[in-house]
Every structure is written in structure tokens, then in C-alpha cells.
Write an enzyme that holds these catalytic residues in place. Structure first.
Site, PDB file in Angstrom:
ATOM      1  N   GLY A  63     -21.956   3.099   5.970  1.00 41.46           N
ATOM      2  CA  GLY A  63     -22.224   4.381   5.339  1.00 41.46           C
ATOM      3  C   GLY A  63     -22.978   4.145   4.045  1.00 41.46           C
ATOM      4  N   GLN A 115     -26.090   5.992  -4.155  1.00 38.68           N
ATOM      5  CA  GLN A 115     -26.046   4.540  -4.090  1.00 38.68           C
ATOM      6  C   GLN A 115     -27.434   3.906  -4.091  1.00 38.68           C
ATOM      7  OE1 GLN A 115     -23.030   4.621  -0.687  1.00 38.68           O
ATOM      8  NE2 GLN A 115     -22.547   2.719  -1.767  1.00 38.68           N
ATOM      9  N   CYS A 134     -17.036  -1.118  -0.532  1.00 39.83           N
ATOM     10  CA  CYS A 134     -18.183  -0.285  -0.870  1.00 39.83           C
ATOM     11  C   CYS A 134     -19.353  -1.178  -1.251  1.00 39.83           C
ATOM     12  CB  CYS A 134     -17.810   0.647  -2.022  1.00 39.83           C
ATOM     13  SG  CYS A 134     -19.127   1.747  -2.541  1.00 39.83           S
ATOM     14  N   LEU A 135     -20.542  -0.840  -0.773  1.00 41.07           N
ATOM     15  CA  LEU A 135     -21.730  -1.621  -1.112  1.00 41.07           C
ATOM     16  C   LEU A 135     -22.012  -1.591  -2.613  1.00 41.07           C
ATOM     17  CD1 LEU A 135     -24.072  -0.581   1.841  1.00 41.07           C
ATOM     18  CD2 LEU A 135     -22.722  -2.686   1.615  1.00 41.07           C
ATOM     19  N   HIS A 160     -15.228   8.845   2.502  1.00 39.64           N
ATOM     20  CA  HIS A 160     -15.690   7.836   1.538  1.00 39.64           C
ATOM     21  C   HIS A 160     -17.090   8.197   1.044  1.00 39.64           C
ATOM     22  CE1 HIS A 160     -16.053   3.613  -0.039  1.00 39.64           C
ATOM     23  NE2 HIS A 160     -17.326   3.944   0.069  1.00 39.64           N
ATOM     24  N   GLU A 161     -17.993   8.519   1.977  1.00 40.72           N
ATOM     25  CA  GLU A 161     -19.373   8.847   1.593  1.00 40.72           C
ATOM     26  C   GLU A 161     -19.434  10.190   0.872  1.00 40.72           C
ATOM     27  OE1 GLU A 161     -21.464   6.475   1.589  1.00 40.72           O
ATOM     28  OE2 GLU A 161     -20.156   5.208   2.796  1.00 40.72           O
ATOM     29  N   HIS A 220     -18.815   9.882  -2.723  1.00 36.51           N
ATOM     30  CA  HIS A 220     -19.978   9.424  -3.501  1.00 36.51           C
ATOM     31  C   HIS A 220     -20.806  10.593  -4.023  1.00 36.51           C
ATOM     32  CE1 HIS A 220     -20.030   5.090  -3.497  1.00 36.51           C
ATOM     33  NE2 HIS A 220     -19.795   5.044  -2.198  1.00 36.51           N
TER      34      HIS A 220
END
Length: 184
Positions: free
Chosen positions: A45, A50, A96-97, A138-139, A142
């Protein structure tokens, strides 16, 4: 185009993103770029903040999770709105990235109903559960300016403080390009 990924400490990650106007930008191209960026970083995701864009958009691709249920779970969410979250909360270790090399248990509701537009500006209202719901939650966080670490207990946050500070300084190992927070 592969974008560098913005890491912990950058203000764009803590800001509520704004809606996208229909003809404001090429959302098809942006979604392709986001998928390419996410895949290059081995993610499932990726939200626009991000990659440094404070826009209400994210992409998901659950296919790397080896599960029949994820085979067709590759989607673009534009201007999403979670309408309802239901079911018991359950813990799962998230990463998370934008917060590389840190994974912690996060509790989330098992089901959600969401309204969004896809990359063709077709409106959808869908219900998801289990891992699909978790990835979306989660996304979605963000684009609301929330990181998975915000869901952790104060004790857990204190325990991670040093690791998080190292990320803001670039003291981490990742196999994708990143953008560090601007120095004050």
C-alpha cells in the site's frame, strides 16, 4: 516514474490531505507511478503523502500476500471516506515504507465500509474485512495525517523514540530511495 518515499519526521506525513478535484491532475498516471514506487519498495500500500503529495489518494495491492482472497486486490482509492468500521478489534504486526525497519502490533476493527472514486472517477461504495480492511485502514490513516505508530501505547512510543529519531536522520538501511525531513 518511481518517487522517493518520504520518511518519518516529515510534516507532510502528519498533515490531513486535501481532496483531489476531478480534472486537477492525471490520476491515472499518478496511480501508475504510485504502484511502480510501491512495488519497487516491496510494499502492499502507498498513500500520496508518502511521496510528498498531500492528496487524498492511495493505492493498494495485496497480491504479494500469498492468499487466494488477495488475488484481485489491486485498487486505487481517490477521495475516500470511511463510512463505518465494525467488528472486533484485532492485532496484527504492521510496518510502513515511511517508517522502515519498525514493525509493531496495531489493533484495528475487522470490517469497514468505504466510499471512494477509482482512477476513472467511477464512484464505489464497498465493504471489506480482514486483511483487506487492515490495509485500507493503514493507508487511509496516512491521508488523515496518522501513522501506525500513533496507535501505539505511550510506553511503546518511548521505547521506539531512538529508532524513530534515527530514521529522521537517515540512519537506516532500505533498498529504495527516500526523502529525509528538512533540517530545521
Amino acid at each position: 516514474m518511481i518517487y522517493p518515499i518520504v520518511v518519518y519526521g516529515d510534516p507532510v506525513l502528519k498533515k490531513k490531505a486535501r481532496d483531489i478535484e476531478k480534472d486537477e491532475l492525471d490520476v491515472k498516471q499518478l496511480s501508475e507511478d504510485m504502484f511502480e514506487t510501491m512495488e519497487g519498495a516491496s510494499g502492499i500500500g502507498l498513500a500520496a503523502p508518502q511521496i510528498g503529495k498531500s492528496l487524498r489518494m492511495f493505492v493498494v495491492d495485496g497480491r504479494p500476500i500469498e492468499d487466494e482472497d488477495m488475488e484481485d486486490f489491486k485498487k486505487v482509492f481517490i477521495n475516500p471516506q470511511i463510512l463505518e468500521e465494525t467488528g472486533d478489534e484485532w492485532a496484527f504486526e504492521e510496518g510502513c515504507l515511511s517508517i522502515p525497519n519498525i514493525r509493531e502490533d496495531v489493533f484495528r476493527n475487522e470490517c469497514l465500509t468505504i466510499r471512494y472514486f477509482d482512477e476513472n472517477w467511477v464512484e464505489h461504495k464497498e465493504t471489506y474485512d480482514g486483511m483487506k480492511a487492515r490495509i485500507i485502514q493503514h493507508e487511509y490513516d496516512h491521508i488523515e495525517g496518522i501513522l501506525f505508530t500513533d496507535h501505539l501505547s505511550p510506553l511503546k512510543k518511548r521505547m521506539l523514540k531512538g529508532k524513530l529519531q534515527n530514521i529522521t536522520k537517515g540512519k537506516m538501511k532500505v533498498d529504495y530511495r527516500v526523502v529525509l525531513p528538512a533540517k530545521k
